[in-house]
Design a protein around this motif. Structure first.
Motif, mmCIF file in Angstrom:
data_model
loop_
_atom_site.group_PDB
_atom_site.id
_atom_site.type_symbol
_atom_site.label_atom_id
_atom_site.label_comp_id
_atom_site.label_asym_id
_atom_site.label_seq_id
_atom_site.Cartn_x
_atom_site.Cartn_y
_atom_site.Cartn_z
ATOM 1 N N ALA A 1 -12.414 11.634 -1.068
ATOM 2 C CA ALA A 1 -13.017 10.931 0.315
ATOM 3 C C ALA A 1 -12.917 10.543 1.873
ATOM 4 C CB ALA A 1 -14.362 10.426 -0.063
ATOM 5 N N LEU A 2 -11.540 9.376 1.859
ATOM 6 C CA LEU A 2 -11.621 9.111 3.159
ATOM 7 C C LEU A 2 -10.363 9.191 3.072
ATOM 8 C CD1 LEU A 2 -11.109 6.108 2.349
ATOM 9 C CD2 LEU A 2 -13.620 5.851 2.456
ATOM 10 N N HIS A 3 -9.437 8.882 4.560
ATOM 11 C CA HIS A 3 -7.998 7.847 4.076
ATOM 12 C C HIS A 3 -8.375 6.545 4.522
ATOM 13 C CE1 HIS A 3 -5.687 11.725 5.056
ATOM 14 N NE2 HIS A 3 -6.763 12.538 5.472
ATOM 15 N N VAL A 4 -7.359 6.393 3.786
ATOM 16 C CA VAL A 4 -6.835 4.181 4.145
ATOM 17 C C VAL A 4 -6.215 3.908 4.534
ATOM 18 C CG1 VAL A 4 -7.714 2.135 2.743
ATOM 19 C CG2 VAL A 4 -9.242 4.134 1.930
ATOM 20 N N VAL A 5 -6.433 3.184 5.017
ATOM 21 C CA VAL A 5 -5.074 2.266 5.912
ATOM 22 C C VAL A 5 -5.086 1.502 6.062
ATOM 23 C CG1 VAL A 5 -3.621 2.115 7.531
ATOM 24 C CG2 VAL A 5 -4.676 4.499 7.397
ATOM 25 N N ASP A 6 -3.835 0.151 5.617
ATOM 26 C CA ASP A 6 -3.869 -1.323 5.155
ATOM 27 C C ASP A 6 -2.697 -2.158 6.058
ATOM 28 O OD1 ASP A 6 -4.443 -4.143 4.331
ATOM 29 O OD2 ASP A 6 -2.710 -3.677 2.737
ATOM 30 N N VAL A 7 -3.355 -2.772 7.247
ATOM 31 C CA VAL A 7 -1.486 -3.045 7.805
ATOM 32 C C VAL A 7 -1.663 -4.566 7.663
ATOM 33 C CG1 VAL A 7 -2.033 -3.872 10.126
ATOM 34 C CG2 VAL A 7 -2.867 -2.510 9.602
ATOM 35 N N ASN A 8 -0.209 -4.565 7.437
ATOM 36 C CA ASN A 8 0.197 -6.036 6.675
ATOM 37 C C ASN A 8 1.593 -6.583 7.363
ATOM 38 O OD1 ASN A 8 -0.138 -5.953 3.805
ATOM 39 N ND2 ASN A 8 -0.132 -3.896 4.472
ATOM 40 N N SER A 9 1.264 -7.632 7.755
ATOM 41 C CA SER A 9 2.552 -8.257 8.389
ATOM 42 C C SER A 9 3.616 -8.604 8.400
ATOM 43 C CB SER A 9 1.950 -10.108 9.106
ATOM 44 O OG SER A 9 1.966 -10.487 8.393
ATOM 45 N N GLY A 10 3.882 -8.479 6.764
ATOM 46 C CA GLY A 10 5.268 -8.646 6.057
ATOM 47 C C GLY A 10 6.150 -9.830 6.204
ATOM 48 N N ASN A 11 7.599 -9.876 5.851
ATOM 49 C CA ASN A 11 7.872 -10.669 5.857
ATOM 50 C C ASN A 11 8.764 -11.182 7.610
ATOM 51 O OD1 ASN A 11 9.487 -8.501 6.375
ATOM 52 N ND2 ASN A 11 11.207 -8.970 5.430
ATOM 53 N N ARG A 12 7.311 -10.472 8.607
ATOM 54 C CA ARG A 12 7.896 -10.532 10.064
ATOM 55 C C ARG A 12 8.104 -11.923 10.357
ATOM 56 N NH1 ARG A 12 4.475 -11.392 14.528
ATOM 57 N NH2 ARG A 12 4.718 -9.866 16.313
#
Length: 538
Positions: free
Chosen positions: A333-344
């Motif tokens: 149905a859609l595209h999903v984007v997850d934003v992660n800061s990681g080990n920044r």
């Protein structure tokens, strides 16, 4: 309240755009760079046969009254199909003009002086309109499929980026997708004032907001196509004759991407370079110098840093800066984007400031990814939570500003209470799917390889076989950049030893497209020499 301020949407830095065209024996790909960053990538096979849009002076072979259609010989193995309803309302006018053109080989009567006859009857029959052996000008609208020949129309047209030119129509139509009544009226009035008599024009959606100079320039190109086509009709000595061929695949790809503001267009093939230069000369003669022939030894995409960007920009996980990364998933149905800061490493003292910085960087990368992958439909982005309304507004404005460069229609909603941003985006072309994973060229997926220290010995065996048995003295060896560095190291390098032993016709080129222990040989004409089978079988 959230809003996209027009003042804040203006980028502080100037965007410099370049096109890089990579012409290979089997495919052509075009990369669009903005400030050296890859934002669009298109590719198409060269071995595909495209005939839609081609125009022929054909001959009626057989009438089919039961189908109210006929078969026309246009040079294909199977005769092409033409239905009565596809003759077009102005068929009588076109046919009379073609007949006059064929009867007078010395003087070409301009279409503006041609007589427009009444439209053909909607309920008419093919038998009363055409006869076997009659010469007619037709255009292919559907490729031949399986045992069927092409599908034809006699309502010929010439398609450009902004306009479609239709001879003997004399009407101006504007795309329904242009919603503004003022803009529709402007475009209609504009085209009626510049188009010649006895020509109709369809104004395409992308013409919205365009200046008169741009539209007039393309109209002149389309009129030139018509003049060249009717001249070929006049000079035709055999039937069928191809009188107009749709633009080459490179120019067709370029037609939707081209913008006169581009700084450079680099092409690595001389024939395609000439085609593109001729096209730019027609539509923007003052910008001809931007088309440049690439003559470097490195593969063109490697030279401009595109290969590395392709390998790093496709896939599920995308790193963008300081350890932060995106995870992109595609569902039904859609595209999903997850934003992660990681080990920044945190750049600011507060969690809120750090979240804002990561989110702003994500907004830049996501806007690029939408264009690069042509992600259409609904896109839901899960940003890192921010408490302050001012910061959420900054993020929304940043995304709006980034999406201004996107040619596809889109809508952006502000962040919800859960930190989600929703975007709807129109798909411009088929989705680009690039597989960045590599099959090991040494073991072919089996999991075991010969000792890697012997790889250069194996390469030398292939060079020896090529030079001494196949008698190929001049060739190029493409290998991974790391292997190239090893081969070139030292005062008397391995490359130098090979050249002394086998001749100085050997060239070593680092190629970023290749896997670590992969290699390819090319002859002096750029054709690949398949050495894998020779050595493996021996």
């Amino acid at each position: 309240m959230f809003y996209c301020s027009s003042l804040k949407l203006i980028k502080k830095h100037i965007v410099t755009s370049e096109l890089v065209v990579d012409v290979q024996p089997k495919e052509i790909s075009i990369a669009l760079l903005e400030n050296k960053s890859l934002v669009e990538l298109q590719s198409e096979g060269r071995n595909l046969s495209f005939s839609v849009g081609n125009m022929y002076l054909g001959r009626v072979k057989k009438l089919m009254p039961g189908l109210n259609a006929c078969f026309v010989d246009v040079g294909y193995e199977k005769d092409a199909f033409l239905h009565y309803l596809d003759l077009g309302p102005q068929f009588n006018s076109l046919q009379k003009y073609v007949k006059q053109t064929l009867s007078d080989r010395k003087k070409l009567n301009p279409i503006t002086k041609a007589t427009i006859l009444p439209d053909i009857e909607k309920e008419g029959t093919i038998s009363n309109t055409l006869k076997v052996g009659q010469e007619i000008v037709v255009q292919i609208v559907k490729e031949p499929i399986s045992t069927k020949g092409p599908r034809l129309t006699a309502e010929i047209s010439f398609a450009g980026r902004y306009l479609v030119l239709i001879p003997f129509n004399d009407k101006v139509s504007v795309s329904q997708k242009i919603k503004s009544s003022e803009e529709r009226a402007r475009l209609k009035q504009l085209l009626q004032s510049i188009k010649p008599k006895n020509f109709g024009v369809i104004v395409r959606t992308v013409a919205e907001g365009k200046r008169v100079a741009e539209l007039d320039g393309e109209l002149k190109v389309l009129l030139k196509h018509w003049e060249e086509s009717i001249t070929k009709v006049q000079k035709a000595t055999k039937f069928p004759t191809l009188v107009y061929e749709e633009t080459s695949r490179t120019v067709a790809l370029l037609r939707d991407l081209f913008n006169p503001s581009y700084e450079n267009i680099y092409i690595n093939d001389k024939d395609v370079f000439e085609e593109v230069k001729d096209y730019v000369t027609l539509i923007a003669p003052e910008r001809t110098e931007i088309v440049k022939l690439y003559k470097g030894q490195l593969p063109i995409y490697d030279n401009f840093g595109i290969t590395k960007q392709i390998k790093s920009s496709f896939g599920k996980t995308i790193s963008y800066k300081s350890g932060a990364y995106l995870i992109i998933e595609h569902t039904e149905a859609l595209h999903v984007v997850d934003v992660n800061s990681g080990n920044r490493a945190k750049g600011t003292n507060s969690q809120e400031g750090n979240a804002l910085e990561v989110n702003l960087g994500a907004a830049d990368e996501i806007a690029r990814q939408l264009r690069l992958r042509d992600m259409g439909g609904i896109i839901v982005i899960d940003f890192i939570d921010m408490n302050e309304a001012e910061n959420r507004q900054k993020l929304y404005e940043r995304m709006c500003a980034n999406m201004q460069l996107d040619r596809a229609k889109h809508n952006i909603l502000p962040l919800s209470k859960f930190g989600l941003m929703q975007i709807t985006r129109q798909r411009v072309r088929p989705a680009m799917d690039v597989n960045t994973s590599e099959i090991c060229p040494a073991c072919f997926g089996k999991g075991t390889i010969k000792p890697s220290i012997l790889f250069t010995d194996s390469l030398e065996n292939k060079i020896d076989y090529l030079v001494n048995k196949l008698k190929v003295k001049k060739f190029t060896l493409h290998i991974h950049p790391y292997i190239t560095a090893y081969v070139n190291q030292g005062f008397i390098s391995l490359k130098h030893k090979w050249q002394i032993k086998y001749g100085f016709g050997i060239k070593i080129i680092p190629n970023q497209k290749l896997a670590f222990l992969e290699y390819k040989f090319y002859d002096s004409n750029g054709e690949e020499i398949d050495m894998q089978e020779e050595i493996e079988i021996k």
